[in-house]
Design an enzyme around this catalytic site. Structure first.
Site, PDB file in Angstrom:
ATOM      1  CE  LYS B 157      -3.983  -1.789   2.575  1.00  0.00           C
ATOM      2  NZ  LYS B 157      -4.840  -1.532   3.742  1.00  0.00           N
ATOM      3  N   GLY B 163      -9.110   5.241  -0.856  1.00  0.00           N
ATOM      4  CA  GLY B 163     -10.145   5.046  -1.860  1.00  0.00           C
ATOM      5  C   GLY B 163      -9.854   3.899  -2.817  1.00  0.00           C
ATOM      6  N   GLY B 164      -9.070   2.940  -2.350  1.00  0.00           N
ATOM      7  CA  GLY B 164      -8.782   1.779  -3.188  1.00  0.00           C
ATOM      8  C   GLY B 164      -7.667   2.007  -4.201  1.00  0.00           C
ATOM      9  CD  GLU B 287      -7.957   4.006   4.772  1.00  0.00           C
ATOM     10  OE1 GLU B 287      -6.976   3.501   4.205  1.00  0.00           O
ATOM     11  OE2 GLU B 287      -8.705   4.828   4.226  1.00  0.00           O
ATOM     12  CG  ASN B 289     -11.655   7.003   5.755  1.00  0.00           C
ATOM     13  OD1 ASN B 289     -10.603   7.074   5.150  1.00  0.00           O
ATOM     14  ND2 ASN B 289     -12.390   5.908   5.781  1.00  0.00           N
ATOM     15  NE  ARG B 291     -12.734  10.747   3.150  1.00  0.00           N
ATOM     16  CZ  ARG B 291     -13.356   9.603   2.938  1.00  0.00           C
ATOM     17  NH1 ARG B 291     -14.668   9.532   3.101  1.00  0.00           N
ATOM     18  NH2 ARG B 291     -12.714   8.514   2.579  1.00  0.00           N
TER      19      ARG B 291
END
Lengths: 70, 450
Positions: B157, B163-164, B287, B289, B291
């Site tokens: 990663k 977002g993939g 993770e 996020n 937002r």
């Protein structure tokens, strides 16, 4: 003369070939970016790259010619 | 707050405008060439043309957004999701200009945006993280040495990814060697950062996240979970709450872990802690996020809260309206992300929506970015609308969803609606028996054409 055309509208993300290159059928020649996805565009038939019609960052519509093969 | 600029587009801009209207707040939106006819432009108090269609010339153009915010003298900027929502430098810039950012502090945005840093922070706070690297990896040899210790398969990663994008599963050394260079290059191009890391690939797994909320007085609560295991290309397609998998005990444990994670960074405003859950019920931090999430409506429907209203009130400095013990999870809600894409190959299908009819029905909420006559452009993500179906229980939701997709009608472009019909007919899905591998393990759900 054979043409490789865009299968959908998008932005040219990467050009994988140069003028004069030999390409095989099914080989990815251009990568488009559409809706946040990378879409490889493959040559349907084998040939030699005669002309590259687009540049990285160009916007293309479905059906636009990307690469001309001889 | 009296006036808010929404630095986003489509359905989420429309969603935020709606709450602004309910609260008597003026909403200012921005739009690109491609988006000039979208409903949100009309719905806002005022709309500004921001530039050409590509994101760097429009929704990522920070100078232009700041210029409009200053001209309109707005109290705050709501970033929605994507675009500038997790850009710490942008958050810092607008805060220094005296404009409130509807989200956490720039320090938290930056710290959690760096996935390696986030893993380290969570490990220190005692939140379980996916086994993997503690330090960023810079070259392929180092990656191989670490993968040998962890054991294949591994996930490679990008530290700045999300977002993939910028992640790839590697089954063996050969794949890792090959993928390292290209994934690192892509990370540099997309995110301007080539730091990589490796995690153990957990399979079978469920992707379950917890909604958290913090106020400026240090109070942090969770609003329960969303199960987001139905994915394609590591991107969510269906989300639901409650998760059909979690036991009451595991739900409580994960809620507590999410609050602990948020407390460790003194989190404020809305956030989501993503976990991966293995087949034995072990959960690991994936993770955070920083937002509002796309799938926030399923939390709204099961808690009865308006998360955008909470975000605005938190940014105003108001304390959280509820204590943890007062938050109730009631009924069931499932969100379907309607994408402009081929349901079999998952390839984009931009174009004009010639006809569009969302059937009415009890328990049906539509958060749409487009309407009949609009064109879905290739410049942004393929989401046309979110269909959120709710009922007092899960089986009722499934019935309502089936009825909805039976009479749903869209003409002009391809969508994944036919895939939803098939998923709803699948007995494993009906039983809630699914993992992140669901769509790849069930080729019969994918239409065979040609």
């Amino acid at each position: 003369m054979k043409q490789v055309t865009a299968s959908m509208a998008g932005t040219v993300w990467n050009i994988a070939v140069s003028q004069g290159d030999e390409v095989a059928a099914g080989q990815s020649v251009v990568v488009l970016e559409s809706m946040k996805m990378e879409i490889p565009i493959e040559a349907e038939t084998a040939g030699t790259v005669e002309e590259i019609k687009v540049a990285v960052g160009d916007f293309v519509n479905e059906g636009d010619v990307l690469v001309v093969l001889a | 707050m009296k006036k808010i600029l929404i630095a986003n587009r489509g359905e989420i801009a429309a969603r935020i405008v709606r709450t602004c209207q309910e609260m008597g707040i003026e909403s200012i939106v921005v739009y690109s060439d491609a988006d000039k006819d979208l409903p949100y432009v009309q719905q806002a108090t005022r709309a500004y043309h921001i530039g050409e269609s590509p994101v760097v010339k429009s929704y990522l153009n920070q100078d232009k957004i700041v210029e409009i915010a200053q001209k309109e003298n707005v109290d705050a900027i709501h970033p929605g999701y994507g675009f500038l929502s997790e850009n710490g430098a942008f958050v810092k810039q607008i805060e220094e200009l005296g404009i409130a950012f509807i989200g956490p502090s720039w320090q938290v945005v930056e710290a959690m945006g760096d996935k390696v840093e986030a893993r380290r922070t969570m490990e220190k706070a005692g939140v379980p993280v996916v086994p993997g690297t503690t330090d960023p990896i810079n070259d392929g040899d180092e990656a191989i040495a670490i993968a040998r210790q962890i054991g294949y398969p591994v996930m490679l990663k990008a530290s700045a990814g999300g977002g993939g994008i910028g992640m790839v599963k590697c089954d063996n050394e050969e794949t890792l060697k090959k993928q390292f260079v290209s994934t690192q290059q892509r990370a540099k191009m997309y995110f301007g950062n080539d730091r990589m890391f490796i995690e153990k690939y957990i399979s079978p797994a469920r992707h379950i996240e917890v909604q958290i909320f913090g106020d400026q007085n240090g109070n942090i609560i969770h609003l329960f979970e969303r199960d987001c295991s139905i994915q394609r290309r590591h991107q969510k397609v269906i989300e639901e709450s409650p998760s059909p998998y979690l036991t009451e005990q595991l739900r409580e444990e994960m809620g507590r872990a999410a609050v602990k994670a948020a407390q460790s960074v003194s989190y404020t405003n809305a956030g989501t802690v993503e976990f991966i859950v293995d087949e034995n019920g072990n959960f690991y931090f994936l993770e955070m996020n920083t937002r509002l999430q796309v799938e926030h409506p399923v939390t709204e429907m099961t808690t009865g809260l308006d998360l955008v209203r909470w975000q605005i009130q938190t940014a105003e400095g108001k304390p959280l309206a509820l204590l943890q013990s007062e938050v109730q999870q009631q009924g069931h809600s499932i969100e379907f992300r309607l994408y402009a894409e081929d349901p079999a190959k998952f390839l984009p299908s931009p174009g004009k929506i010639k006809d569009l009819r969302f059937p009415d029905g009890e328990g049906i909420r539509i958060d749409a970015g487009y309407e009949k006559g609009n064109t879905v452009s290739p410049f942004y993500d393929p989401m046309i609308a979110k269909i959120i179906v709710s009922d007092s229980n899960r089986s009722g939701c499934l019935k309502r969803a089936s009825d909805f997709f039976d009479s749903f009608h869209l003409e002009g472009i391809k969508t994944n609606a036919p895939l939803f019909k098939k998923i709803l007919e699948d007995t494993d899905f009906q039983k809630g028996n699914y993992t992140t591998g669901f769509l790849t393990e069930k080729p019969q759900l994918i239409e065979q054409k040609n």
